[in-house]
Design a protein around this motif. Sequence first.
Motif, PDB file in Angstrom:
ATOM      1  N   LEU A 170       0.718  -1.168   0.129  1.00 45.42           N
ATOM      2  CA  LEU A 170      -0.104   0.017   0.028  1.00 45.42           C
ATOM      3  C   LEU A 170       0.764   1.313   0.084  1.00 45.42           C
ATOM      4  N   ALA A 171       0.580   2.158  -1.064  1.00 42.36           N
ATOM      5  CA  ALA A 171       1.420   3.549  -1.080  1.00 42.36           C
ATOM      6  C   ALA A 171      -0.065   4.533  -1.176  1.00 42.36           C
ATOM      7  N   ILE A 172       0.379   5.657  -0.066  1.00 39.10           N
ATOM      8  CA  ILE A 172      -0.828   6.542  -0.097  1.00 39.10           C
ATOM      9  C   ILE A 172       0.318   8.047  -0.272  1.00 39.10           C
ATOM     10  N   LYS A 226      -3.970  10.065  -3.526  1.00 38.62           N
ATOM     11  CA  LYS A 226      -3.638   8.903  -4.350  1.00 38.62           C
ATOM     12  C   LYS A 226      -3.561   8.003  -3.407  1.00 38.62           C
ATOM     13  N   MET A 227      -4.285   6.636  -3.329  1.00 37.06           N
ATOM     14  CA  MET A 227      -4.198   5.371  -2.722  1.00 37.06           C
ATOM     15  C   MET A 227      -3.976   4.289  -3.784  1.00 37.06           C
ATOM     16  N   ALA A 228      -2.980   3.459  -3.503  1.00 37.73           N
ATOM     17  CA  ALA A 228      -2.585   2.289  -4.538  1.00 37.73           C
ATOM     18  C   ALA A 228      -2.102   1.165  -3.739  1.00 37.73           C
ATOM     19  N   ILE A 229      -2.865   0.065  -4.030  1.00 38.25           N
ATOM     20  CA  ILE A 229      -2.343  -1.344  -3.606  1.00 38.25           C
ATOM     21  C   ILE A 229      -1.838  -2.119  -4.898  1.00 38.25           C
ATOM     22  N   GLY A 230      -0.740  -2.693  -4.708  1.00 39.68           N
ATOM     23  CA  GLY A 230      -0.073  -3.484  -5.358  1.00 39.68           C
ATOM     24  C   GLY A 230      -0.148  -4.958  -5.263  1.00 39.68           C
ATOM     25  N   PHE A 264       3.600  17.396  -3.075  1.00 41.00           N
ATOM     26  CA  PHE A 264       3.068  16.002  -3.075  1.00 41.00           C
ATOM     27  C   PHE A 264       4.088  15.048  -2.654  1.00 41.00           C
ATOM     28  N   GLN A 265       3.789  14.257  -1.703  1.00 41.00           N
ATOM     29  CA  GLN A 265       4.905  13.271  -1.033  1.00 41.00           C
ATOM     30  C   GLN A 265       4.185  12.190  -0.379  1.00 41.00           C
ATOM     31  N   PRO A 266       4.918  11.058  -0.272  1.00 40.82           N
ATOM     32  CA  PRO A 266       4.330   9.830   0.420  1.00 40.82           C
ATOM     33  C   PRO A 266       3.849   9.845   1.891  1.00 40.82           C
ATOM     34  N   LEU A 267       2.696   9.533   2.271  1.00 36.59           N
ATOM     35  CA  LEU A 267       2.147   9.776   3.407  1.00 36.59           C
ATOM     36  C   LEU A 267       2.042   8.373   4.323  1.00 36.59           C
ATOM     37  N   TYR A 268       1.960   7.278   3.414  1.00 32.38           N
ATOM     38  CA  TYR A 268       2.130   6.065   3.851  1.00 32.38           C
ATOM     39  C   TYR A 268       2.768   5.142   2.979  1.00 32.38           C
ATOM     40  N   LYS A 309       6.590   4.356  -6.951  1.00 34.02           N
ATOM     41  CA  LYS A 309       6.100   5.730  -6.255  1.00 34.02           C
ATOM     42  C   LYS A 309       4.839   6.117  -7.133  1.00 34.02           C
ATOM     43  N   LEU A 310       3.801   7.128  -6.594  1.00 32.56           N
ATOM     44  CA  LEU A 310       2.847   7.537  -7.269  1.00 32.56           C
ATOM     45  C   LEU A 310       3.408   9.155  -7.833  1.00 32.56           C
ATOM     46  N   GLU A 311       2.901   9.382  -9.212  1.00 34.15           N
ATOM     47  CA  GLU A 311       3.181  10.487  -9.614  1.00 34.15           C
ATOM     48  C   GLU A 311       2.118  11.622  -9.362  1.00 34.15           C
ATOM     49  N   ASN A 312       2.543  12.816  -9.215  1.00 31.17           N
ATOM     50  CA  ASN A 312       1.615  14.119  -9.109  1.00 31.17           C
ATOM     51  C   ASN A 312       0.906  14.395 -10.302  1.00 31.17           C
ATOM     52  N   LEU A 313       0.349  13.601 -10.837  1.00 33.42           N
ATOM     53  CA  LEU A 313      -0.402  13.619 -12.078  1.00 33.42           C
ATOM     54  C   LEU A 313      -1.828  13.058 -12.040  1.00 33.42           C
ATOM     55  N   VAL A 314      -2.890  13.783 -12.589  1.00 32.83           N
ATOM     56  CA  VAL A 314      -4.150  13.570 -12.560  1.00 32.83           C
ATOM     57  C   VAL A 314      -4.712  13.361 -13.853  1.00 32.83           C
TER      58      VAL A 314
END
Length: 670
Positions: free
Chosen positions: A8-10, A78-82, A20-24, A32-37
């Motif tokens: 999990l990455a938030i 953004k919340m992403a599970i892998g 825009f930075q990692p919270l969890y 990593k998650l990008e700052n794009l919507v």
Amino acid sequence: MDNPIISLAIFGNQHSNSGFQPLYWINNPAQKLENLVPPGMEDNSYFFVLETGTSHTQYTLIQNHVSSYMSVRAGVLKMAIGIPAGYRIAGGQSPLAVLLRVRQYFIENCLTQKSSVSETYNFTDKLANPEGFKEIVDSYTLEKAPSKHRPMRGTDDAMLLLDEPVIAELFKDVQYPEFEPYRSIVVAAHGSSTGYSHVLTGLTIPRRPNLQLVVNGKPQSWSVSDYYKEETRVELRVNQRCWDSAPAVFKVDDLLQHDIVDEQHGIEIRLDSFAEQVVCNIKPREKRMEVKVMLEGVNADDTSAVLHSLTVLAGPKKKPMALSEQGTLTLSGNDIMYLYTKEIQFDARRCGYIVVSSTVDGNDIRVKLGKAQENRVGSTSSQLVKPVTKISPGQSTYSVPPPPSPFKKYWPWLAGILALGAIVLVVVLLLSGSNEKKASDKEDKAQTETENSSEEVTSEGQDVESEEPIEENDLMTSFPGFSKEQMEDYQRDLKDPNLTFDIVEEMADWVNNPAVEDECNKIDPQFVNRVKGYKDAVEYIRRGDLEGAIDLPRTRGNDLFYIVHLWQMKAGTYGWVDQDGKCHPYQMESANKANNEFESHFAEYTSFKDIDDIHTIINPVDDRTSPMYNKIIDGWPGVTSSNRQSGGQSHGGNGRNSGRGSHHSRMVEL
């Protein structure tokens, strides 16, 4: 992977000045998650982005209308599970359920709601303990996925609009071939297509893989359009004289629940979800035939002893066959064909007999014997029965080579005469030796001169004396040596639609000479390969194995046969081509009739044209709706642009069916 888990990455803008930075960051996410919507999704409270890489599949939830702490300017959350490649959530759970639980926990512990009507939020000053998020993702276990992992390899994004319940089903299996050309798939309830290269529609959800049917290791086409719901029937084409084979019948929906195993009929069907194949294995069962060997020309009292001593050999490799005390020969499987192809031979020399002839009569073989007498001196080959041409329906005969030369009976007299001559020669040599001791000096001198002159004569004659004697067999050959004219004649024969099996065997015997083969290869290397291929095809046909003949180009080259003869052979199993080059594939009923016609009469065929004529005998239904029907082929005999409308020239034949019809047909690759 020993213990696969969900990561999990938030990421987000908790404070306006922190960016825009990692919270969890839980369970070591893959990226990593990008700052794009993605564009066009503003009307959704949240939406999803699906990405499949080589090592994992990532499911991202993007929450709209979220602002930083104490800020009115919209931020990004953004919340992403892998999930590792090759795995899925156990128990039929959807990744969507995990994302929605994470979202709900984040809203309750890390956001404050500004408006319930517009669903707008602000970050709180402090974030919740990460253990709560870890507890959520760790509550799910993973299992091996039954489907093939398909990474996305494109550079563009596609959009897919679905209701949330359908999204839940989609996320259970996202390995669609349709997703591979893209970088990511944006999934939402609604949105604008502006900014997307493609909007995906028409997907079957849940995914139903496009399955390949594999029968006994060979890919086959499906006989029904919806193999999940409709019943598929698979039948092997086997030589019915030698084998029994039951059809395999199944629906893929049934295979999703369990494999099908029928040990009694040798059938096993299973669904290989990872390879996306239905694997169907059908094992034909050997038929057994009891053949009674009937002896003629033997005293009744000697019959049992002769049967016990009789040697039985079958096939081109002289396979030994066991004969029971009652004179019964048990044939099974392909060995049964030796009875019909006249490849069962007998040798009775051990019991003092020779085989005069052998005749097949139904399931009986009548072996006529004669007393060996002087013929016992003969070679092994002279005592083995070899097949000859069939003389009447249901009967075939075997011939025996002529007995040894009658001059062999005079050998004892000749041996005695030679022995007496040798004794006389020895006496003469002894007498001449004693006389030489009484020679004078003058004679010695003359002898010396004579020896000198004789040495010259002997030296000149050495070439003659050293030559190998010319045997009679060295002056005779079974087939003519190489000539370019002969090769050109055979090349023309190979293109003849009325090519006979006898001509094929004559050609094969000719090129079997190494010197002839070398010369042919210098001019046209494909010629020798083609002749040998035709010879093998004739042998397959004479054994009743038409499929074996047709399959030869798969391993020997697509140009092994001229297309006219390949089509002629396929008329015995697949379909036919008319004089205008239009293909008429057989329907199932016609295919079975053609196959049965071939199996009933293959031993009588003398040319490829005989097989081609099968379609005129069974009178197949003309399936003009077939997509293959309109295929036009140029360049075979009888078809020109001028005679297409009026019909091509017919071709005669010398085989069994030559008088049954003048319609000449061909078969294309179906």
